[in-house]
Design a protein around this motif. Structure first.
Motif, PDB file in Angstrom:
ATOM      1  N   LYS A 168       0.847  -1.175   0.000  1.00 42.68           N
ATOM      2  CA  LYS A 168       0.000   0.000   0.000  1.00 42.68           C
ATOM      3  C   LYS A 168       0.888   1.233   0.000  1.00 42.68           C
ATOM      4  CE  LYS A 168      -4.453   1.178   2.071  1.00 42.68           C
ATOM      5  NZ  LYS A 168      -5.345   0.973   3.240  1.00 42.68           N
ATOM      6  N   CYS A 171       2.619   7.633   2.810  1.00 41.14           N
ATOM      7  CA  CYS A 171       2.920   9.056   2.619  1.00 41.14           C
ATOM      8  C   CYS A 171       3.579   9.696   3.828  1.00 41.14           C
ATOM      9  CB  CYS A 171       1.653   9.825   2.274  1.00 41.14           C
ATOM     10  SG  CYS A 171       1.091   9.592   0.569  1.00 41.14           S
ATOM     11  N   SER A 223       4.362   9.665  -2.240  1.00 43.38           N
ATOM     12  CA  SER A 223       3.665   8.382  -2.224  1.00 43.38           C
ATOM     13  C   SER A 223       4.604   7.265  -2.658  1.00 43.38           C
ATOM     14  CB  SER A 223       2.450   8.425  -3.154  1.00 43.38           C
ATOM     15  OG  SER A 223       1.904   7.144  -3.322  1.00 43.38           O
ATOM     16  N   PRO A 255      -0.355   5.035   5.730  1.00 43.52           N
ATOM     17  CA  PRO A 255      -0.757   5.004   4.322  1.00 43.52           C
ATOM     18  C   PRO A 255      -1.315   6.350   3.859  1.00 43.52           C
ATOM     19  CG  PRO A 255      -1.625   3.109   5.520  1.00 43.52           C
ATOM     20  CD  PRO A 255      -1.091   4.053   6.539  1.00 43.52           C
ATOM     21  N   CYS A 256      -1.265   6.559   2.555  1.00 46.42           N
ATOM     22  CA  CYS A 256      -1.726   7.827   1.983  1.00 46.42           C
ATOM     23  C   CYS A 256      -3.220   8.044   2.165  1.00 46.42           C
ATOM     24  CB  CYS A 256      -1.358   7.891   0.499  1.00 46.42           C
ATOM     25  SG  CYS A 256       0.420   7.798   0.173  1.00 46.42           S
ATOM     26  N   ASP A 257      -4.004   6.974   2.334  1.00 46.90           N
ATOM     27  CA  ASP A 257      -5.450   7.113   2.490  1.00 46.90           C
ATOM     28  C   ASP A 257      -5.893   7.028   3.948  1.00 46.90           C
ATOM     29  OD1 ASP A 257      -4.895   4.467   2.951  1.00 46.90           O
ATOM     30  OD2 ASP A 257      -6.400   3.664   1.554  1.00 46.90           O
ATOM     31  N   SER A 258      -4.945   7.143   4.874  1.00 43.27           N
ATOM     32  CA  SER A 258      -5.278   7.009   6.292  1.00 43.27           C
ATOM     33  C   SER A 258      -5.844   8.315   6.853  1.00 43.27           C
ATOM     34  CB  SER A 258      -4.032   6.610   7.091  1.00 43.27           C
ATOM     35  OG  SER A 258      -4.297   6.665   8.483  1.00 43.27           O
ATOM     36  N   PRO A 259      -6.858   8.237   7.725  1.00 40.89           N
ATOM     37  CA  PRO A 259      -7.361   9.452   8.390  1.00 40.89           C
ATOM     38  C   PRO A 259      -6.395   9.975   9.445  1.00 40.89           C
ATOM     39  CG  PRO A 259      -8.479   7.509   9.236  1.00 40.89           C
ATOM     40  CD  PRO A 259      -7.628   7.037   8.093  1.00 40.89           C
ATOM     41  N   LEU A 261      -3.245  10.800   8.942  1.00 44.94           N
ATOM     42  CA  LEU A 261      -2.181  11.626   8.382  1.00 44.94           C
ATOM     43  C   LEU A 261      -2.157  12.988   9.066  1.00 44.94           C
ATOM     44  CD1 LEU A 261      -2.577  10.930   4.559  1.00 44.94           C
ATOM     45  CD2 LEU A 261      -0.641  10.236   5.975  1.00 44.94           C
TER      46      LEU A 261
END
Length: 435
Positions: A168, A171, A223, A255-259, A261
């Motif tokens: 995955k 970021c 990424s 991960p780049c899609d994690s809340p 960040l």
């Protein structure tokens, strides 16, 4: 004229009628059996042949190759954190895979997996440079200590979405300093004996030293799905007769899609409604030695809590020693006259070299504006929006998103031309309340 033998003809007719009657009996018998077995009249009859049994075949399970099974059912579940009974952070994994990679089981996860605690320890030799590719890995200092001849210790964090243990895009990487003790800065607040540095992040990472247990950092990277990155974490050791050097750093990949960040360019990020925030190397210890670090230039961010009034308030921590909770360069006038001991800045314009920015900061209760009110830059030996004040108070801001800026110069010399020095600064420790 045909010559027909009538007795023979009648015999053939009787045999044909007998055969037809037998076939009707067989059909009646099969129809009766179909109703008894529960198969409806509209159901197709199974073919009756000597080489095929009369029953339905069940569906066969799909046959997958081992490689496909490994991709579909990974030994590790990337970015699925778990907590062991003794509060260590790990990753959910199959027991065998955890053992193969040198981890240890501590606690359970769903689907029969275990909470795998991963630890990396190197000897700080150039030939023993470790590479971390797994989320939630602890980097420990050598168990036998560090010899006086050791000049450094390094570790590489490899981020690549093509790795099976990641799979995955990543970021950000968060460093949690569970334990962090190396040499203190010199009197000029410079980390010239020991230092910790990060290379490879896209945001600015300051050099730090001293005591930083309980602190954290967020490292931004492109990424890893499009641009694999190698982060270099390194300790550099100078000559010191008897330094105490030890660390335990939890390396977590986000991960780049994690809340989870952090906002961009935020070195530190606090998501709770309340807590404590301090500068690197601040400690509640007595003494006059400089603990404030030079060359600090980073943002500290706070999550906006849903349902709150969107006000962030900060106040000096309670100390038990003779230390100061707020000590960021004593503000001086142009004639090198210092503000009274234990007081806030003389004026905002005097916070030139070292300061903490609280955008739109005001004293709790929102007093009337005065000409000497800070509003953004704070320094001195007390946190207060008013000038030369020793009284304790809370400083609040409604400027969102909530963000502080901490900046220090490259040394503790206040005026290099006049030779005025400003030493013994400690940094800051503040409690915050996101309300």
């Amino acid at each position: 004229m045909f010559n027909v033998n009538l007795p023979s003809f009648f015999l053939v007719i009787l045999l044909i009628q007998s055969s037809c009657a037998n076939e009707d009996d067989v059909e009646d018998s099969m129809e009766s059996e179909s109703h008894e077995s529960g198969i409806g009249e509209s159901s197709p009859r199974l073919p009756v042949t000597p080489w095929r049994p009369q029953y339905f075949y069940g569906p066969m399970l799909p046959q997958h190759s081992p490689a496909l099974i490994a991709r579909t059912f990974p030994a590790f579940i990337p970015f699925t954190s778990c907590t062991s009974p003794n509060k260590e952070t790990g990753i959910c994994a199959e027991s065998g895979a955890c053992t193969r990679l040198g981890g240890r089981a501590s606690g359970a996860c769903p689907e029969g997996r275990i909470c795998c605690i991963n630890v990396v320890t190197n000897t700080c030799d150039d030939a023993d440079r470790k590479v971390v590719t797994l989320d939630n890995t602890y980097w420990l200092s050598p168990t036998m200590g560090i010899s006086s001849s050791t000049t450094g210790c390094a570790l590489t964090v490899k981020l690549d979405a093509k790795l099976s243990e990641q799979r995955k895009a990543v970021c950000q990487v968060r460093l949690n300093f569970v334990l962090f003790t190396i040499a203190q800065p010199d009197t000029e607040s410079v980390c010239n004996t020991d230092a910790f540095d990060v290379v490879g992040a896209s945001n600015k990472i300051p050099t730090i030293c001293g005591d930083n247990g309980g602190q954290h950092m967020y490292l931004n990277v492109p990424s890893s799905a499009t641009s694999p990155t190698d982060l270099q974490l390194s300790f550099n050791f100078g000559t010191d007769s008897n330094p105490v050097r030890a660390w335990n750093i939890l390396i977590s990949m986000i991960p780049c899609d994690s809340p989870n960040l952090a906002p961009l360019d935020c070195l530190q990020y606090f998501t709770g409604r309340s807590g404590t925030v301090s500068s690197f190397n601040w400690r509640d210890v007595a003494g006059t030695d400089t603990r404030q670090l030079a060359n600090q230039d980073y943002s500290i961010c706070f999550k906006t809590i849903p349902g709150s009034r969107r006000t962030l308030c900060l106040a000096p921590c309670t100390v038990t020693s003779a230390s100061l909770a707020f000590s960021i360069s004593v503000s001086r006038t142009a004639g090198a006259v210092a503000s009274p001991a234990g007081s806030s800045q003389l004026r905002p314009i005097n916070c030139e070299k070292d300061y903490l920015v609280i955008p739109g900061g005001f004293n709790v209760g929102n007093p009337p504006s005065v000409n000497t009110m800070a509003f953004d830059r704070f320094c001195g030996e007390n946190l207060n929006a008013n000038a030369e004040v020793t009284a304790l108070t809370s400083v609040c801001t409604t400027a969102t998103p909530f963000r502080l800026l901490y900046r220090t110069s490259d040394d503790e010399t206040e005026d290099k031309t006049a030779g005025v020095v400003d030493r013994g600064n400690l940094g800051f420790c503040l409690t915050f309340r996101n309300q």
